[in-house]
Design an enzyme around this catalytic site. Sequence first.
Site, PDB file in Angstrom:
ATOM      1  N   THR A 211      33.214  45.836  58.277  1.00 53.93           N
ATOM      2  CA  THR A 211      34.046  46.734  57.469  1.00 53.93           C
ATOM      3  C   THR A 211      33.501  46.825  56.050  1.00 53.93           C
ATOM      4  O   THR A 211      33.410  47.919  55.462  1.00 53.93           O
ATOM      5  CB  THR A 211      35.495  46.246  57.441  1.00 53.93           C
TER       6      THR A 211
ATOM      7  N   ARG B 180      34.252  35.656  56.386  1.00 57.04           N
ATOM      8  CA  ARG B 180      35.715  35.738  56.400  1.00 57.04           C
ATOM      9  C   ARG B 180      36.334  34.347  56.503  1.00 57.04           C
ATOM     10  O   ARG B 180      37.316  34.042  55.820  1.00 57.04           O
ATOM     11  CB  ARG B 180      36.198  36.609  57.558  1.00 57.04           C
TER      12      ARG B 180
END
Length: 339
Positions: free
Chosen positions: A69, A221
């Site tokens: 993303t 992440r």
Amino acid sequence: MAKKDLTNDHVLDDQEQAVEKSLRPQTLSQYIGQTKIKHELQVYIQAAQKRQEALDHVLLYGPPGLGKTTLALVIAHELGVNLRSTTGPSIDKAGDLVAILSELQPGDVLFIDEVHRLPKNIEEILYSAMEDFFIDIVVGQGAEAHAIHYPLPPFTLIGATTQAGQLSSPLRSRFGIIEHLTYYNTTELTQIIQRSATVLNVTITLEGAHELARRSRGTPRVANRLLKRVRDFAQVAGRQEIDAPLVSSSLQQLQVDSAGLDQTDRKLLQMMIQLYHGGPVGLKTMAVNIGEEQETVEAVYEPYLLQQGFLKRTSRGRMVTSKAYQHLGLPVPDQNGAK
């Protein structure tokens, strides 16, 4: 307004969304890791700009949390165009797709996360949009049904998926640029953690950042999530600086071990050993036994365990390796299954 984070299965409020956004790099030069992909994209972007054309459609695939993303946002920023973002499962009617595509300006980027989950009818409509920049949709019913030809401006579709194998061949073939994101090394993750610490106004030593990176599953992440949790432990303890011992003690409380395995990883391996003598075990059986969705096991847990050599795939199913036995402190069975 809150949005659902499907990977970590929790709701992010507006403040957390702002923090997450601030942790994301804006340019390719700020984006740490994936060096080969960055170099290639830089060439493709510059070439498209020199030709004054839309960038070819881009497919980004790899395990969750590696920056697909973020990379889509960076590409749009580098191109100097707008980005419209959606997910495959959220487009279930032709009208939904038309509404999204009609808002695009020439050269804009449409980012579709979980692109492998596009409904088949939507995928087929998308073929002509990607190839020739038009869509034909049928409106009305019965004798009044008729097709409408809807021209589109040239645009770039960026699709992201954790399961490239589930993409249909016709859809995959329409992506001109296909990039596989891989796990990050400890040095890259250390740099990411140091940058994130600066954004979060947290002081962390190089040794602390390295220890956190080493146990972050090769995934930015995860590194950022663990950094925020260690920050909480530091704040409650009144510590002004995060060092390696604080990282170790915090992660021990979070049940993240020296290899970055969490409670679910260990539960998965122990279940296979205790119930199935280490395998082979089918993916569905694995998911049922640990109470997770099959797709979650395949996309979230299995890739790292395979990459680290704790699991291996065989024609009959998944098997636990001797390395996993050793990591869990269990006797390694011989080839005949005896311990």
